[in-house]
Scaffold this motif. Structure first.
Motif, PDB file in Angstrom:
ATOM      1  N   ARG A  39       0.862  -1.177   0.000  1.00 23.59           N
ATOM      2  CA  ARG A  39       0.000   0.000   0.000  1.00 23.59           C
ATOM      3  C   ARG A  39       0.899   1.227   0.000  1.00 23.59           C
ATOM      4  O   ARG A  39       1.711   1.422   0.914  1.00 23.59           O
ATOM      5  N   CYS A  43      -0.752   8.434  -2.091  1.00 19.32           N
ATOM      6  CA  CYS A  43      -1.418   8.293  -3.392  1.00 19.32           C
ATOM      7  C   CYS A  43      -2.490   7.206  -3.377  1.00 19.32           C
ATOM      8  O   CYS A  43      -3.315   7.138  -4.287  1.00 19.32           O
ATOM      9  N   GLU A  44      -2.486   6.348  -2.327  1.00 13.94           N
ATOM     10  CA  GLU A  44      -3.463   5.262  -2.180  1.00 13.94           C
ATOM     11  C   GLU A  44      -3.473   4.356  -3.413  1.00 13.94           C
ATOM     12  O   GLU A  44      -4.482   4.185  -4.102  1.00 13.94           O
ATOM     13  N   VAL A  45      -2.307   3.776  -3.642  1.00 15.48           N
ATOM     14  CA  VAL A  45      -2.103   2.824  -4.733  1.00 15.48           C
ATOM     15  C   VAL A  45      -1.664   1.503  -4.136  1.00 15.48           C
ATOM     16  O   VAL A  45      -0.914   1.463  -3.152  1.00 15.48           O
ATOM     17  N   GLU A  77      -9.713  -2.358  -9.837  1.00 17.99           N
ATOM     18  CA  GLU A  77      -9.272  -1.726 -11.073  1.00 17.99           C
ATOM     19  C   GLU A  77      -7.804  -1.327 -11.005  1.00 17.99           C
ATOM     20  O   GLU A  77      -7.250  -1.062  -9.940  1.00 17.99           O
ATOM     21  N   GLU A  79      -4.707   1.222 -11.485  1.00 15.48           N
ATOM     22  CA  GLU A  79      -4.569   2.641 -11.131  1.00 15.48           C
ATOM     23  C   GLU A  79      -4.824   3.496 -12.381  1.00 15.48           C
ATOM     24  O   GLU A  79      -4.102   3.382 -13.383  1.00 15.48           O
ATOM     25  N   ARG A  81      -4.392   6.659 -13.004  1.00 15.96           N
ATOM     26  CA  ARG A  81      -3.535   7.820 -13.284  1.00 15.96           C
ATOM     27  C   ARG A  81      -2.280   7.460 -14.067  1.00 15.96           C
ATOM     28  O   ARG A  81      -1.505   8.356 -14.438  1.00 15.96           O
ATOM     29  N   TRP A  97      -2.352  -0.646  -8.907  1.00 21.34           N
ATOM     30  CA  TRP A  97      -3.796  -0.831  -8.786  1.00 21.34           C
ATOM     31  C   TRP A  97      -4.389   0.201  -7.834  1.00 21.34           C
ATOM     32  O   TRP A  97      -3.694   0.743  -6.975  1.00 21.34           O
ATOM     33  N   THR A  98      -5.682   0.430  -7.964  1.00 21.91           N
ATOM     34  CA  THR A  98      -6.388   1.241  -6.987  1.00 21.91           C
ATOM     35  C   THR A  98      -6.386   0.517  -5.641  1.00 21.91           C
ATOM     36  O   THR A  98      -6.634  -0.689  -5.582  1.00 21.91           O
ATOM     37  N   TYR A  99      -6.092   1.247  -4.579  1.00 15.20           N
ATOM     38  CA  TYR A  99      -6.153   0.654  -3.251  1.00 15.20           C
ATOM     39  C   TYR A  99      -7.560   0.842  -2.690  1.00 15.20           C
ATOM     40  O   TYR A  99      -8.112   1.942  -2.696  1.00 15.20           O
ATOM     41  N   TYR A 100      -8.148  -0.257  -2.209  1.00 20.26           N
ATOM     42  CA  TYR A 100      -9.483  -0.215  -1.622  1.00 20.26           C
ATOM     43  C   TYR A 100      -9.388  -0.564  -0.141  1.00 20.26           C
ATOM     44  O   TYR A 100      -8.922  -1.649   0.221  1.00 20.26           O
TER      45      TYR A 100
END
Length: 280
Positions: A39, A43-45, A77, A79, A81, A97-100
């Motif tokens: 993590r 940027c929460e990636v 999903e 990332e 950006r 990736w998007t961090y959830y």
């Protein structure tokens, strides 16, 4: 990963994201096994970092995710950006990736089945080459039958796992009319309850087979809410899935955390699953 390699993997994930313009002030390890999930903040990636020998696997996972996002599947999903591809850094393959952040309690069986139905429907819309689940069974069987790869596995337990993989899998036959694209390992650890709803992660295990192969990874009650599921077939697949899991845990080079406990647990789960389907 061993500590030195883990440090390099963290550095590779951090440097990849920062080099693409994402702000990274901290990196925390979410999962550490054959590959690492990090993590990255603020940027929460989520960076997935694998040894370069797994580059093709990482590229396959990214392609599956890209295509599933295009058909609105309930999946994590990439990332948005940065360019949706695998980046090579040092001797690692890095995907972003998007961090959830997980929310709420574990999924209720009916909710788990509902997200399965949506995911399987989305997978049926993809024209994607993927291995059949029997190829994964064969790979696990090679591991357990090679004493040099699993030297600590006793003869009695080796026979149990080998017979389960070889005997039960051959009973599935050659009829593949009902096969479709599957997640491959949709166990509870690979379904996140997020603010967007339940999402499947770890998409690199995508394979072909009947939906019961996927359902056998979920808690038993889930299949009861999945219309048309063959419950006897789910029980048989559950035995095969635990035998595959156990075969990987007894590899000499396996790096799963708490491997010793999972070796024993895997064998116990194989025996329980065989008894459930009348093959104890």
């Amino acid at each position: 990963m061993d500590p030195a390699r883990l440090r390099r993997a963290v550095e590779a994930g951090w440097a990849t994201a920062a080099g693409l313009g994402l702000q990274v002030d901290d990196a925390s390890v979410v999962h550490d096994s054959d590959r690492v999930a990090l993590r990255l903040a603020p940027c929460e990636v989520l960076a997935r970092v694998a040894p370069l020998g797994h580059l093709a696997d990482s590229e396959f996972e990214v392609e599956v995710a890209r295509r599933l996002a295009a058909v609105d599947a309930p999946v994590a999903e990439l990332e948005p950006r940065v360019e949706p591809r695998v980046h090579v850094r040092d001797d690692f393959a890095v995907s972003l990736w998007t961090y959830y952040a997980p929310v709420g309690p574990a999924l209720a069986p009916a909710d788990y089945a509902e997200v399965f139905l949506r995911h399987h429907a989305a997978l049926r819309r993809l024209d994607l080459e993927a291995p059949h689940f029997t190829a994964r069974v064969a790979a696990a069987l090679r591991q357990v039958n090679d004493r040099e790869r699993s030297p600590e596995l006793s003869d009695r337990d080796r026979e149990l796992v080998s017979d389960t993989l070889g005997g039960l899998s051959s009973a599935f036959g050659d009829d593949r009319a009902g096969d479709q694209l599957l997640h491959g390992e949709p166990h509870p650890g690979n379904v996140l309850n997020t603010g967007r709803g339940p999402l499947f992660v770890d998409l690199g295990t995508c394979c072909r087979g009947p939906v019961e192969f996927d359902l056998a990874h979920a808690p038993e009650e889930v299949g009861e809410h999945y219309p048309g599921a063959d419950h006897a077939l789910i029980h048989r697949f559950r035995a095969v899935n635990w035998a595959m899991f156990t075969a990987w845990r007894w590899r000499e080079d396996d790096r799963m955390p708490d491997r010793g406990r999972w070796r024993v647990e895997g064998l116990n789960r194989v025996r329980a699953a065989l008894e459930r389907c009348g093959r104890g």
